[in-house]
Design a protein around this motif. Sequence first.
Motif, PDB file in Angstrom:
ATOM      1  N   VAL A 103      -6.059   4.434  12.163  1.00 26.41           N
ATOM      2  CA  VAL A 103      -6.729   3.444  13.002  1.00 26.41           C
ATOM      3  C   VAL A 103      -8.098   3.201  12.368  1.00 26.41           C
ATOM      4  N   LEU A 104      -8.230   2.040  11.708  1.00 21.26           N
ATOM      5  CA  LEU A 104      -9.404   1.742  10.884  1.00 21.26           C
ATOM      6  C   LEU A 104     -10.252   0.627  11.477  1.00 21.26           C
ATOM      7  N   PRO A 105     -11.525   0.581  11.102  1.00 22.77           N
ATOM      8  CA  PRO A 105     -12.346  -0.570  11.469  1.00 22.77           C
ATOM      9  C   PRO A 105     -11.810  -1.842  10.805  1.00 22.77           C
ATOM     10  N   GLY A 106     -12.282  -2.975  11.279  1.00 23.04           N
ATOM     11  CA  GLY A 106     -11.776  -4.247  10.786  1.00 23.04           C
ATOM     12  C   GLY A 106     -12.417  -4.764   9.519  1.00 23.04           C
ATOM     13  N   SER A 107     -13.543  -4.209   9.109  1.00 20.87           N
ATOM     14  CA  SER A 107     -14.187  -4.735   7.904  1.00 20.87           C
ATOM     15  C   SER A 107     -13.381  -4.341   6.669  1.00 20.87           C
ATOM     16  N   THR A 108     -13.326  -5.261   5.710  1.00 19.02           N
ATOM     17  CA  THR A 108     -12.585  -4.986   4.484  1.00 19.02           C
ATOM     18  C   THR A 108     -13.194  -3.811   3.736  1.00 19.02           C
ATOM     19  N   GLY A 109     -14.519  -3.715   3.746  1.00 15.61           N
ATOM     20  CA  GLY A 109     -15.182  -2.592   3.080  1.00 15.61           C
ATOM     21  C   GLY A 109     -14.758  -1.258   3.669  1.00 15.61           C
ATOM     22  N   ALA A 110     -14.683  -1.194   5.000  1.00 14.07           N
ATOM     23  CA  ALA A 110     -14.253   0.046   5.656  1.00 14.07           C
ATOM     24  C   ALA A 110     -12.799   0.362   5.325  1.00 14.07           C
ATOM     25  N   CYS A 111     -11.953  -0.666   5.282  1.00 17.73           N
ATOM     26  CA  CYS A 111     -10.543  -0.454   4.924  1.00 17.73           C
ATOM     27  C   CYS A 111     -10.423   0.055   3.497  1.00 17.73           C
ATOM     28  N   LYS A 112     -11.230  -0.482   2.592  1.00 17.10           N
ATOM     29  CA  LYS A 112     -11.212  -0.017   1.201  1.00 17.10           C
ATOM     30  C   LYS A 112     -11.636   1.440   1.114  1.00 17.10           C
ATOM     31  N   THR A 113     -12.736   1.781   1.790  1.00 16.40           N
ATOM     32  CA  THR A 113     -13.214   3.161   1.775  1.00 16.40           C
ATOM     33  C   THR A 113     -12.136   4.103   2.282  1.00 16.40           C
ATOM     34  N   ALA A 114     -11.560   3.768   3.435  1.00 19.26           N
ATOM     35  CA  ALA A 114     -10.535   4.636   4.028  1.00 19.26           C
ATOM     36  C   ALA A 114      -9.317   4.757   3.129  1.00 19.26           C
ATOM     37  N   PHE A 115      -8.834   3.631   2.617  1.00 17.17           N
ATOM     38  CA  PHE A 115      -7.616   3.678   1.823  1.00 17.17           C
ATOM     39  C   PHE A 115      -7.835   4.395   0.497  1.00 17.17           C
ATOM     40  N   GLU A 116      -8.870   3.999  -0.225  1.00 18.23           N
ATOM     41  CA  GLU A 116      -9.073   4.534  -1.571  1.00 18.23           C
ATOM     42  C   GLU A 116      -9.474   6.001  -1.562  1.00 18.23           C
ATOM     43  N   GLN A 117     -10.291   6.404  -0.596  1.00 13.29           N
ATOM     44  CA  GLN A 117     -10.835   7.762  -0.632  1.00 13.29           C
ATOM     45  C   GLN A 117     -10.090   8.758   0.246  1.00 13.29           C
ATOM     46  N   LEU A 118      -9.342   8.267   1.244  1.00 14.81           N
ATOM     47  CA  LEU A 118      -8.679   9.194   2.158  1.00 14.81           C
ATOM     48  C   LEU A 118      -7.173   8.981   2.269  1.00 14.81           C
ATOM     49  N   ILE A 119      -6.738   7.753   2.482  1.00 14.12           N
ATOM     50  CA  ILE A 119      -5.320   7.509   2.736  1.00 14.12           C
ATOM     51  C   ILE A 119      -4.494   7.672   1.464  1.00 14.12           C
ATOM     52  N   ALA A 120      -4.817   6.928   0.429  1.00 15.50           N
ATOM     53  CA  ALA A 120      -4.016   6.968  -0.804  1.00 15.50           C
ATOM     54  C   ALA A 120      -3.900   8.374  -1.399  1.00 15.50           C
ATOM     55  N   PRO A 121      -4.993   9.141  -1.455  1.00 12.64           N
ATOM     56  CA  PRO A 121      -4.856  10.470  -2.045  1.00 12.64           C
ATOM     57  C   PRO A 121      -4.076  11.480  -1.197  1.00 12.64           C
ATOM     58  N   GLU A 122      -3.888  11.202   0.108  1.00 15.15           N
ATOM     59  CA  GLU A 122      -3.401  12.260   0.987  1.00 15.15           C
ATOM     60  C   GLU A 122      -2.169  11.936   1.820  1.00 15.15           C
ATOM     61  N   TYR A 123      -1.787  10.656   1.976  1.00 20.65           N
ATOM     62  CA  TYR A 123      -0.717  10.340   2.932  1.00 20.65           C
ATOM     63  C   TYR A 123       0.611  11.024   2.584  1.00 20.65           C
ATOM     64  N   GLU A 124       0.964  11.120   1.310  1.00 19.86           N
ATOM     65  CA  GLU A 124       2.230  11.756   0.946  1.00 19.86           C
ATOM     66  C   GLU A 124       2.244  13.230   1.346  1.00 19.86           C
ATOM     67  N   HIS A 125       1.124  13.905   1.122  1.00 17.65           N
ATOM     68  CA  HIS A 125       1.017  15.319   1.485  1.00 17.65           C
ATOM     69  C   HIS A 125       1.107  15.500   2.996  1.00 17.65           C
ATOM     70  N   LEU A 126       0.427  14.638   3.751  1.00 19.05           N
ATOM     71  CA  LEU A 126       0.486  14.734   5.215  1.00 19.05           C
ATOM     72  C   LEU A 126       1.903  14.508   5.728  1.00 19.05           C
ATOM     73  N   LEU A 127       2.576  13.510   5.193  1.00 20.25           N
ATOM     74  CA  LEU A 127       3.971  13.267   5.595  1.00 20.25           C
ATOM     75  C   LEU A 127       4.857  14.458   5.245  1.00 20.25           C
ATOM     76  N   PHE A 128       4.685  15.008   4.053  1.00 18.19           N
ATOM     77  CA  PHE A 128       5.464  16.169   3.627  1.00 18.19           C
ATOM     78  C   PHE A 128       5.245  17.352   4.572  1.00 18.19           C
ATOM     79  N   GLU A 129       3.987  17.648   4.865  1.00 16.33           N
ATOM     80  CA  GLU A 129       3.665  18.787   5.726  1.00 16.33           C
ATOM     81  C   GLU A 129       4.249  18.616   7.124  1.00 16.33           C
ATOM     82  N   ARG A 130       4.172  17.403   7.655  1.00 16.74           N
ATOM     83  CA  ARG A 130       4.667  17.173   9.005  1.00 16.74           C
ATOM     84  C   ARG A 130       6.184  17.250   9.079  1.00 16.74           C
ATOM     85  N   ARG A 131       6.848  16.853   8.014  1.00 14.68           N
ATOM     86  CA  ARG A 131       8.304  16.756   8.026  1.00 14.68           C
ATOM     87  C   ARG A 131       9.032  18.002   7.540  1.00 14.68           C
ATOM     88  N   LYS A 132       8.319  19.003   7.044  1.00  8.24           N
ATOM     89  CA  LYS A 132       9.018  20.190   6.519  1.00  8.24           C
ATOM     90  C   LYS A 132       9.469  21.112   7.610  1.00  8.24           C
TER      91      LYS A 132
END
Length: 155
Positions: A126-155
Amino acid sequence: MTTAAILTVSDTRQLATDKSGQWLEQALTAANVQVVDRKVVPDDLVDIQAAFLDFERTPLDLIITNGGTGIAQRDVTFPALQPLLPTPIPGFGETFRELSYREIGTHALASRAMAGFNVREQLCYVLPGSTGACKTAFEQLIAPEYEHLLFERRK
């Protein structure tokens, strides 16, 4: 392949003018995530929940929302979605605000960005609406970690 849907919350945007949603779709596609759907809904608690629950009923891995996470009276995304994420990931919001603070200063304190898993075990951001905030969230937090979070939750 990982699948996702994007929900933009805004009283002023439509799909054609939704720069943040468009950016997120491009970033997800570049990360080899298939974007199955993208919607824009107004800042209305029931409309937000209805669209989110439509996505929740779809076989998806990720649901990413943007917009309505501030503290203005019209910003109702947080109260709409917090009850629909029974497994919160507090570190996401904490770290996002820390990163945002470095970029925009104390204005970051007003953000209610969050992440968690819904009852269908979909990872939701759940992200803010500004493109800058979406970039920060995606590039620094979501992209590096979403696969690991999904893996951990589903194991």
